[in-house]
Design an enzyme around this catalytic site. Structure first.
Site, mmCIF file in Angstrom:
data_model
loop_
_atom_site.group_PDB
_atom_site.id
_atom_site.type_symbol
_atom_site.label_atom_id
_atom_site.label_comp_id
_atom_site.label_asym_id
_atom_site.label_seq_id
_atom_site.Cartn_x
_atom_site.Cartn_y
_atom_site.Cartn_z
ATOM 1 C CB SER A 256 0.770 -0.382 -5.711
ATOM 2 O OG SER A 256 -0.463 0.258 -5.873
ATOM 3 C CE LYS A 257 4.780 4.457 -8.957
ATOM 4 N NZ LYS A 257 6.163 4.623 -9.373
ATOM 5 N NE ARG A 258 -0.230 2.787 -11.190
ATOM 6 C CZ ARG A 258 1.053 2.360 -11.426
ATOM 7 N NH1 ARG A 258 1.237 1.455 -10.089
ATOM 8 N NH2 ARG A 258 2.198 2.852 -12.247
ATOM 9 C CE LYS A 259 -6.245 -0.203 -4.945
ATOM 10 N NZ LYS A 259 -5.919 -1.682 -5.086
ATOM 11 C CG ASN A 260 -2.502 4.462 1.195
ATOM 12 O OD1 ASN A 260 -2.960 5.647 1.215
ATOM 13 N ND2 ASN A 260 -2.868 3.467 1.720
#
Ligand code: GLU
Length: 490
Positions: A256-260
């Protein structure tokens, strides 16, 4: 002879946001499979979610796939014998097919209001049972259905799921997948606005487009038994199914964009070569054999077999991607290298756009790279930069940045006026002083206090890198990296 004379595969992205690395991953495997077998690869746009579908997102998906060298044989921009290839242009087809199922008794109209259904669900939750539609309208007498239709009562059309036994299919990668029919809900096929659900549109299109193999991500595996029931209801031959493993973060959660970053456009902006990304994605869950990691798409076609896909949950490791990219960078010829730097980094358009803003802080051209590095760089190093304004703590900044980037994710027209409007509205929403939010943002985006005007700078840095830096800085603050000193001082 089987209904399928030829290998025909497709990707069916929903254009609801940035073009996702997962789309490229699934596209690569479909493309390789099609070409290996002399078949066709289709692009179908699943845009029936009227609220979330965006034309800009569709355009970005196509651009990013082409950047990667993936070309489709049929699609919305190219046409083809099974068009249209945009689901929003096929609604009449879905309605006709719904009528067929209603006539054959495989589907029924459901007039339940959402309040009634919410009430049913609430009771089921209270009783600790799985929530599902209680099939209230499944056996309504014909007279009652007609009366409701005459009164124009809003309704949906549902599929009559078998109530006993089980449904199964053979997955090309996983083998037999089976589910008890009692665990399947009477799926909505046609919504009250006349639009199809994913299940109906997907099955009708895969059939009419003569798709021989449905190769898609694991997250859709629970939908497949419902699709199997639908194929049977229509009396259609089923395609073969293969569900690719989901790409994961190092902690095994779904990427997910929250991690990468997950947008293909980000990786392009970050200087990853398309051949590196393709090779990297090819290694996700699939092995070439003999521990060989570097290979071309053509070599992959030669070797590809579903048998060599393992289900361990491939980790989308950006460190590994960077390492692979380095390998491909070193292989560039002198001409390719010069072209890349000139066209991708110091492109004429970018330099023209920068001119009005960079000259002010320069008296000799030797200062150009130093003064303006943030226009070209990726992640910034915030060592020694006082990001946290007086009176705020690290958590405030993280909250502010994470909230802001959510707003910016929805901004596709990335120009300074729109950026200003979004940031100012957000400032009012969270009640920050202009000075605090603007200076913080300037430091996060450029690493310096003295940049050209904030919104113009943000516009020039671009949607991908600006959003990346905001997330990256929030992450660095949360991990206490590099900005440790200021956090301690607060
Ligand atoms: N629209 C779905 C998606 O966004 C398609 C899934 C499928 O391939 O069936 O991925």
């Amino acid at each position: 002879m089987s209904y399928f004379k030829k290998v025909r595969v497709r990707i069916a992205p929903s254009p609801t946001g940035d073009p996702h690395v997962g789309t490229a991953y699934v596209a690569l495997f479909n493309y390789v499979f099609a070409k290996k077998h002399g078949g066709e690869f289709l692009l179908r746009i699943e845009d029936t979610d009227q609220v979330r579908a965006k034309a800009s997102s569709e355009a970005m998906i196509m651009k990013s796939l082409r950047w990667l060298g993936i070309e489709w044989d049929e699609g919305p921009d190219k046409g083809g014998p099974s068009g249209p290839y945009r689901q929003s242009e096929r609604t009449a087809i879905y309605r006709e097919h719904t009528e067929l199922l209603l006539k054959s008794g495989h589907a029924y109209r459901c007039f339940c209001t959402s309040e009634r259904i919410d009430g049913v669900r609430a009771k089921q939750r209270e009783a600790g049972v799985t929530t599902a539609y209680d099939r209230h309208c499944r056996e309504l007498p014909a007279g009652e259905v007609d009366a409701s239709l005459n009164k124009n009562i809003h309704h949906v059309v549902r599929l009559k799921m078998p109530m006993s036994g089980s449904t199964s299919f053979m997955d090309e990668i996983r083998g037999k997948v089976e589910i008890e029919n009692s665990r399947m809900d009477d799926q909505v096929l046609l919504k009250s606005d006349g639009y199809p659900t994913y299940h109906l549109a997907n099955v009708v299109d895969d059939h009419l487009m003569k798709i021989s193999h449905v190769i898609r991500a694991e997250e859709w595996i629970n939908s497949t038994p419902k699709h199997v029931v639908l194929y049977d209801a229509f009396g259609w031959e089923k395609p073969k199914f293969a569900h690719l493993p989901l790409l994961r973060n190092a902690d095994k959660s779904k990427i997910s964009k929250r991690k990468n970053p997950v947008a293909l456009t980000y990786y392009q902006r970050a200087g990853i070569l398309p051949e590196s990304l393709m090779n990297f994605l090819a290694n996700m869950g699939w092995s070439f054999g003999n521990d060989i990691e570097f290979f071309t798409v053509a070599e992959m076609m030669d070797k590809f077999d579903f048998k060599n896909i393992h289900l361990g949950g491939p980790v989308f490791d950006t460190v590994k991607l960077t390492w692979m990219n380095q390998h491909y960078m070193h292989k560039l010829t002198e001409d390719q290298f010069v072209d890349y730097v000139r066209n991708e980094i110091f492109s004429t358009d970018y330099l023209r756009a920068l001119k009005p803003f960079v000259l002010e802080r320069m008296s000799r051209f030797e200062q150009f790279t130093d003064n303006n590095a943030f226009f070209f760089n990726g992640a910034l190093n915030y060592t020694g930069v006082e990001i946290i304004p007086k009176g705020k703590i690290a958590a405030d900044i993280m909250g502010m940045l994470n909230g802001l980037v959510e707003k910016l994710d929805d901004l596709y027209d990335w120009d300074h006026e729109r950026l200003k409007a979004v940031v100012e509205a957000y400032k009012d929403e969270i009640g920050w002083k202009p000075k605090d939010i603007f200076m913080t943002l300037r430091l996060v985006l450029t690493g310096r206090k003295d940049s050209p005007p904030l919104f113009e700078t943000m516009g020039l840095i671009g949607r991908e890198m600006a959003r990346f830096r905001i997330r990256d800085c929030a992450q660095k603050i949360s991990q206490g990296i590099e900005i440790k000193d200021q956090i301690k001082n607060n």
